[in-house]
Design a protein around this motif. Structure first.
Motif, PDB file in Angstrom:
ATOM      1  N   THR B  86       0.862  -1.180   0.000  1.00 25.38           N
ATOM      2  CA  THR B  86       0.000   0.000   0.000  1.00 25.38           C
ATOM      3  C   THR B  86       0.893   1.223   0.000  1.00 25.38           C
ATOM      4  O   THR B  86       1.875   1.262   0.745  1.00 25.38           O
ATOM      5  N   GLY B  87       0.522   2.215  -0.779  1.00 24.88           N
ATOM      6  CA  GLY B  87       1.313   3.435  -0.774  1.00 24.88           C
ATOM      7  C   GLY B  87       0.756   4.421  -1.761  1.00 24.88           C
ATOM      8  O   GLY B  87       0.155   4.049  -2.758  1.00 24.88           O
ATOM      9  N   ALA B  88       0.929   5.701  -1.420  1.00 33.16           N
ATOM     10  CA  ALA B  88       0.411   6.739  -2.305  1.00 33.16           C
ATOM     11  C   ALA B  88       1.444   7.078  -3.359  1.00 33.16           C
ATOM     12  O   ALA B  88       2.641   6.873  -3.150  1.00 33.16           O
ATOM     13  N   CYS B  89       0.947   7.593  -4.483  1.00 30.26           N
ATOM     14  CA  CYS B  89       1.867   8.016  -5.532  1.00 30.26           C
ATOM     15  C   CYS B  89       1.887   9.531  -5.554  1.00 30.26           C
ATOM     16  O   CYS B  89       1.259  10.172  -6.387  1.00 30.26           O
ATOM     17  N   PHE B  90       2.598  10.127  -4.569  1.00 28.67           N
ATOM     18  CA  PHE B  90       2.615  11.585  -4.464  1.00 28.67           C
ATOM     19  C   PHE B  90       3.493  12.231  -5.528  1.00 28.67           C
ATOM     20  O   PHE B  90       3.558  13.450  -5.612  1.00 28.67           O
ATOM     21  N   SER B  91       4.153  11.399  -6.323  1.00 29.55           N
ATOM     22  CA  SER B  91       5.038  11.974  -7.346  1.00 29.55           C
ATOM     23  C   SER B  91       4.289  12.923  -8.258  1.00 29.55           C
ATOM     24  O   SER B  91       4.854  13.897  -8.754  1.00 29.55           O
ATOM     25  N   VAL B  92       2.993  12.613  -8.468  1.00 33.06           N
ATOM     26  CA  VAL B  92       2.222  13.482  -9.343  1.00 33.06           C
ATOM     27  C   VAL B  92       2.202  14.910  -8.806  1.00 33.06           C
ATOM     28  O   VAL B  92       2.239  15.875  -9.552  1.00 33.06           O
ATOM     29  N   LEU B  93       2.189  15.024  -7.465  1.00 35.39           N
ATOM     30  CA  LEU B  93       2.174  16.368  -6.886  1.00 35.39           C
ATOM     31  C   LEU B  93       3.512  17.052  -7.109  1.00 35.39           C
ATOM     32  O   LEU B  93       3.572  18.214  -7.519  1.00 35.39           O
ATOM     33  N   SER B  94       4.617  16.320  -6.834  1.00 37.94           N
ATOM     34  CA  SER B  94       5.908  16.986  -6.967  1.00 37.94           C
ATOM     35  C   SER B  94       6.206  17.285  -8.432  1.00 37.94           C
ATOM     36  O   SER B  94       6.789  18.320  -8.745  1.00 37.94           O
ATOM     37  N   GLU B  95       5.764  16.378  -9.352  1.00 41.53           N
ATOM     38  CA  GLU B  95       6.085  16.638 -10.759  1.00 41.53           C
ATOM     39  C   GLU B  95       5.200  17.727 -11.359  1.00 41.53           C
ATOM     40  O   GLU B  95       5.649  18.546 -12.138  1.00 41.53           O
ATOM     41  N   ARG B  96       3.926  17.717 -10.986  1.00 44.80           N
ATOM     42  CA  ARG B  96       3.001  18.666 -11.610  1.00 44.80           C
ATOM     43  C   ARG B  96       2.652  19.838 -10.691  1.00 44.80           C
ATOM     44  O   ARG B  96       1.638  20.497 -10.891  1.00 44.80           O
ATOM     45  N   TRP B  97       3.449  20.067  -9.634  1.00 43.14           N
ATOM     46  CA  TRP B  97       3.102  21.075  -8.633  1.00 43.14           C
ATOM     47  C   TRP B  97       2.845  22.451  -9.259  1.00 43.14           C
ATOM     48  O   TRP B  97       1.856  23.116  -8.971  1.00 43.14           O
ATOM     49  N   ASN B  98       3.772  22.860 -10.155  1.00 40.89           N
ATOM     50  CA  ASN B  98       3.610  24.179 -10.774  1.00 40.89           C
ATOM     51  C   ASN B  98       2.343  24.266 -11.597  1.00 40.89           C
ATOM     52  O   ASN B  98       1.685  25.297 -11.633  1.00 40.89           O
ATOM     53  N   GLN B  99       1.997  23.145 -12.271  1.00 42.74           N
ATOM     54  CA  GLN B  99       0.753  23.149 -13.058  1.00 42.74           C
ATOM     55  C   GLN B  99      -0.458  23.262 -12.141  1.00 42.74           C
ATOM     56  O   GLN B  99      -1.428  23.944 -12.465  1.00 42.74           O
ATOM     57  N   LEU B 100      -0.414  22.567 -11.014  1.00 40.73           N
ATOM     58  CA  LEU B 100      -1.540  22.651 -10.083  1.00 40.73           C
ATOM     59  C   LEU B 100      -1.709  24.082  -9.589  1.00 40.73           C
ATOM     60  O   LEU B 100      -2.811  24.554  -9.371  1.00 40.73           O
ATOM     61  N   LEU B 101      -0.576  24.764  -9.385  1.00 45.14           N
ATOM     62  CA  LEU B 101      -0.664  26.116  -8.845  1.00 45.14           C
ATOM     63  C   LEU B 101      -0.967  27.149  -9.915  1.00 45.14           C
ATOM     64  O   LEU B 101      -1.763  28.052  -9.699  1.00 45.14           O
ATOM     65  N   PHE B 102      -0.327  27.043 -11.090  1.00 47.58           N
ATOM     66  CA  PHE B 102      -0.410  28.148 -12.054  1.00 47.58           C
ATOM     67  C   PHE B 102      -1.112  27.771 -13.351  1.00 47.58           C
ATOM     68  O   PHE B 102      -1.237  28.603 -14.239  1.00 47.58           O
ATOM     69  N   GLY B 103      -1.545  26.533 -13.519  1.00 44.19           N
ATOM     70  CA  GLY B 103      -2.111  26.120 -14.808  1.00 44.19           C
ATOM     71  C   GLY B 103      -1.003  25.688 -15.755  1.00 44.19           C
ATOM     72  O   GLY B 103       0.186  25.809 -15.432  1.00 44.19           O
ATOM     73  N   PHE B 104      -1.383  25.180 -16.930  1.00 41.46           N
ATOM     74  CA  PHE B 104      -0.348  24.603 -17.800  1.00 41.46           C
ATOM     75  C   PHE B 104       0.087  25.532 -18.921  1.00 41.46           C
ATOM     76  O   PHE B 104       0.922  25.175 -19.728  1.00 41.46           O
ATOM     77  N   LYS B 105      -0.455  26.752 -18.954  1.00 42.99           N
ATOM     78  CA  LYS B 105      -0.059  27.636 -20.052  1.00 42.99           C
ATOM     79  C   LYS B 105       0.697  28.865 -19.570  1.00 42.99           C
ATOM     80  O   LYS B 105       1.221  29.614 -20.373  1.00 42.99           O
ATOM     81  N   TYR B 106       0.697  29.125 -18.255  1.00 42.85           N
ATOM     82  CA  TYR B 106       1.381  30.327 -17.766  1.00 42.85           C
ATOM     83  C   TYR B 106       2.872  30.165 -18.025  1.00 42.85           C
ATOM     84  O   TYR B 106       3.442  29.118 -17.710  1.00 42.85           O
ATOM     85  N   PRO B 107       3.542  31.194 -18.607  1.00 38.64           N
ATOM     86  CA  PRO B 107       4.958  31.035 -18.951  1.00 38.64           C
ATOM     87  C   PRO B 107       5.788  30.643 -17.728  1.00 38.64           C
ATOM     88  O   PRO B 107       5.723  31.311 -16.687  1.00 38.64           O
ATOM     89  N   THR B 108       6.549  29.572 -17.864  1.00 38.66           N
ATOM     90  CA  THR B 108       7.269  28.993 -16.725  1.00 38.66           C
ATOM     91  C   THR B 108       8.218  29.995 -16.064  1.00 38.66           C
ATOM     92  O   THR B 108       8.319  30.037 -14.843  1.00 38.66           O
ATOM     93  N   ASP B 109       8.894  30.805 -16.887  1.00 40.30           N
ATOM     94  CA  ASP B 109       9.881  31.715 -16.302  1.00 40.30           C
ATOM     95  C   ASP B 109       9.234  32.923 -15.638  1.00 40.30           C
ATOM     96  O   ASP B 109       9.912  33.767 -15.077  1.00 40.30           O
ATOM     97  N   GLN B 110       7.906  33.010 -15.703  1.00 43.29           N
ATOM     98  CA  GLN B 110       7.225  34.167 -15.103  1.00 43.29           C
ATOM     99  C   GLN B 110       6.490  33.796 -13.805  1.00 43.29           C
ATOM    100  O   GLN B 110       5.732  34.609 -13.295  1.00 43.29           O
TER     101      GLN B 110
END
Lengths: 263, 432
Positions: B86-110
């Motif tokens: 049994t175990g959670a797959c929190f990798s999705v949070l660490s990998e997609r954290w910026n997308q969760l916070l800012f969406g997938f189109k906001y310029p990364t360097d901004q």
């Protein structure tokens, strides 16, 4: 009969009445829907006069003095307060209200403000007095009603008698030329009535024009120079206190007096 | 015991009874357990059952969290690492954290721009929320909306400056003419603001945003939790004043104003929010001039604000109704005019009574911002349902993602709730 106020010696010589008219009511009528509350009221109050209005409940006493600062609207007749006629013009109403102080049965202090803020609010916002000056003024009147040490407390922390004295001080801070009292002691415990009446007597001695709806007949006998008896929306009898109490003319008045003085 | 209970009526106390400590069985932890957990058979059974359920939940959830994997790059890799445990797959949070916070189109360097705007939000909100702070800080609060707009959307700095000038012109006109007549001041202020905005909008050259200091980001590129925060903060701060105005309007003696407010409130309350959002995304453009392209974000803000303002208006009406009539009379008898009586006497008390209700609406509004995902805006929930769960790497990671969304929302909502309780205690002056 309540003798609470009588223990004091009053210097009536200071309480002079001038010929100047403070309030003139002519042919005032008022209805609540179909109910005729005030019927053809005619009354002239001279500056410096102290008038006590008595009568059974529901007789229109409170309604009448509440018409004088437009808390209630009258439908017919003319009211002139301090030289200004009360019309539906808001400017006139605000002018009259700032010249006429009022104390209520339930004090109606502002519970979210301290005692001092309660007193300085109207001078600051209506009279545009600078804050510091308004505070000095407020402290002066709080000292006069003998509660300067409560200035920074909130109304909820004070006793009923103290709250009513603050309410008087709050009105005085506007330097009113006329004071209206709407049963100021009716909501108080007997032991607190005296402190409020004493404050009112002091005010009377300074020559304030006062209209007071009250059941304190001792106060009326001692301070008033005219007692007005109202019943069923009309003025039934008015006279000097001595005459009024000792020799009432109308049957309605005799009945009323025998009921409240009988025990 | 003296002989008070006998038949003699006369009684005189012969001294003060000294204080003594309570009996031993009435104090301490044992007393608490006996009184609260095992006071009766039924209570005892319920306590044991509750303990069993808590144990069962924790024994499943804790290993799942504890064994969680944080460093893989897809769900299948998670499964390899866990090898059936049994175990959670929190990798999705660490990998997609910026997308969760800012969406997938906001310029990364901004990303620093919305982050800075978020940090400054606390500075701007502080003097409003904690009114013991110096009043001068409110100047920054007044500037903040324009600053945050510029930081998040970027583009030419002329746009927020023109917006600010419009508001300043409105304030000036209201200050000058509002004293004589409220209506002239009010409508004059609105006219002045629009005049400045229209003239200013024409003066900004067409290509001004192309080489601006901050790269321009269009509204459709905003997303993630940032979008929820932006909608929540904007709509709450707009709907409270609008709600106050509606509540006062509903009490007005002027029939026209009264009926406009009543119809608005009853209409908006009778329509589901999601309907209003569809109206915003599809139909609202019919109401604007044909050539204008009113931003989708702005349209959604208008709809959510109207919706929550109607609810807040009713909450405040309850507060107004709870005030004794004597407060109005005392304010009137001192000669305060309507605006002064409302601002100094009536509203401070009515709003204080309404705090729990207003906070209730605000928390609900904040969570309702996730509804924008149904009109294809990629807020936090839209991001999870759309780009992330639809991707080949993370298809099927429901618990971790939705759990994270729940935690983010809980933190904000619990914060609001705690603040409101502090505020209620701070404002308690009646000592009843």
């Amino acid at each position: 009969m309540s003798e609470l106020a009588i223990e004091r010696e009053i210097d009536r010589s200071k309480m002079s009445i001038s010929d100047e008219v403070a309030i003139q009511i002519t042919g005032m009528n008022k209805w609540y829907g179909q109910f005729h509350v005030l019927r053809d009221i005619n009354l002239t109050v001279n500056r410096g006069e102290r008038i006590v209005i008595a009568g059974p409940s529901g007789s229109g006493k409170s309604t009448m003095i509440r018409c004088l600062n437009a808390l209630e609207e009258h439908q017919e007749g003319q009211i002139i307060v301090d030289g200004t006629e009360l019309t539906s013009d808001l400017k006139n109403i605000d002018k009259i209200r700032s010249e006429v102080g009022m104390c209520f049965q339930h004090f109606n202090l502002f519970p979210h403000l301290t005692i001092l803020e309660n007193c300085t609010l109207a001078p600051i916002w209506v009279r545009k007095t600078p804050k510091k000056e308004a505070e000095e003024l407020a402290m002066h009147f709080l000292e006069k009603v003998k509660i300067p040490d409560q200035a920074h407390k909130y109304p909820g922390m004070l006793s009923g008698g103290q709250q009513q004295r603050v309410a008087i001080a709050r009105s005085l801070c506007m330097k009113p030329r006329i004071m209206l009292f709407d049963e100021p002691t009716s909501a108080l415990d007997p032991e607190m009535i005296k402190e409020v009446l004493d404050t009112m007597i002091e005010l009377a001695e300074e020559g304030m024009t006062m209209l007071c709806v009250t059941h304190e007949m001792g106060f009326a006998r001692q301070v008033a120079n005219r007692v007005i008896f109202m019943a069923d929306g009309q003025i039934v009898e008015q006279n000097e206190p001595e005459e009024f109490f000792n020799n009432p003319k109308s049957e309605r008045t005799q009945q009323f007096l025998s009921q409240i003085l009988g025990h | 015991m003296t002989d008070q209970s006998t038949n003699s009526v006369a009684f005189v106390a012969d001294g003060n009874i000294p204080q003594s400590p309570p009996p031993a069985r009435e104090t301490g932890a044992i007393k608490w357990v006996r009184a609260n957990l095992f006071s009766s058979w039924m209570n005892g059974i319920l306590t044991v059952a509750a303990l069993l359920i808590i144990y069962k939940l924790l024994s499943d959830a804790l290993p799942w969290i504890w064994n969680g994997v944080w460093t893989t790059s897809s769900l299948s890799e998670c499964r390899e690492v866990l090898q059936g445990k049994t175990g959670a797959c929190f990798s999705v949070l660490s990998e997609r954290w910026n997308q969760l916070l800012f969406g997938f189109k906001y310029p990364t360097d901004q990303y620093w721009r919305p982050t800075l705007a978020f940090v400054l939000l606390f500075v701007a909100a502080a003097p409003v929320l904690f009114f013991d702070l110096p009043r001068k800080l409110l100047a920054f609060t007044a500037l903040y909306p324009f600053l945050a707009f510029w930081l998040i959307w970027g583009g030419t700095i002329l746009a927020p400056i023109v917006a600010l000038l419009g508001v300043a012109a409105a304030a000036y006109v209201f200050q000058t003419y509002g004293k004589a007549s409220f209506a002239i001041g009010f409508f004059g202020a609105i006219a002045a603001a629009f005049a400045v905005w229209i003239i200013g909008g024409k003066l900004i050259p067409d290509g001004a945003s192309d080489n601006a200091l901050l790269q321009a980001v269009p509204s459709r590129d905003l997303g993630g939790f940032m979008l929820n925060m932006m909608l929540g903060v904007t709509c709450v701060s707009l709907s409270v004043p609008l709600g106050i105005a509606l509540a006062l309007g509903r009490q007005s003696n002027m029939p026209l104003i009264k009926w406009i407010c009543v119809i608005f409130i009853e209409f908006v309350r009778g329509v589901p929010l999601i309907t209003l959002l569809f109206v915003a995304s599809v139909m609202l453009s019919y109401f604007f001039p044909p050539d204008s392209t009113v931003d989708l974000f702005l349209r959604v803000v208008i709809m959510i604000t109207m919706f929550s303002a109607a609810y807040i208006a009713e909450v405040i009406r309850g507060g107004l109704a709870a005030l004794p009539k004597g407060q109005y009379e005392a304010a009137d008898s001192l000669g305060l005019d309507y605006a002064q009586a409302m601002r100094l006497i009536i509203l401070p008390q009515a709003l204080k009574i309404s705090i729990p209700g207003i906070v209730n609406v605000a928390v609900g509004l904040f969570k309702d911002t996730t509804l924008v995902s149904v009109i294809s805006m990629f807020d936090l929930v839209g991001m999870i349902r759309g780009p992330i769960l639809a991707s080949t790497e993370w298809s099927g990671v429901y618990w971790e993602l939705l759990g994270a969304a729940a935690v983010l929302f809980f933190i904000v909502c619990y914060g609001i709730s705690q603040y409101s309780q502090w505020l209620e205690r701070r404002l308690a002056t009646d000592h009843r």
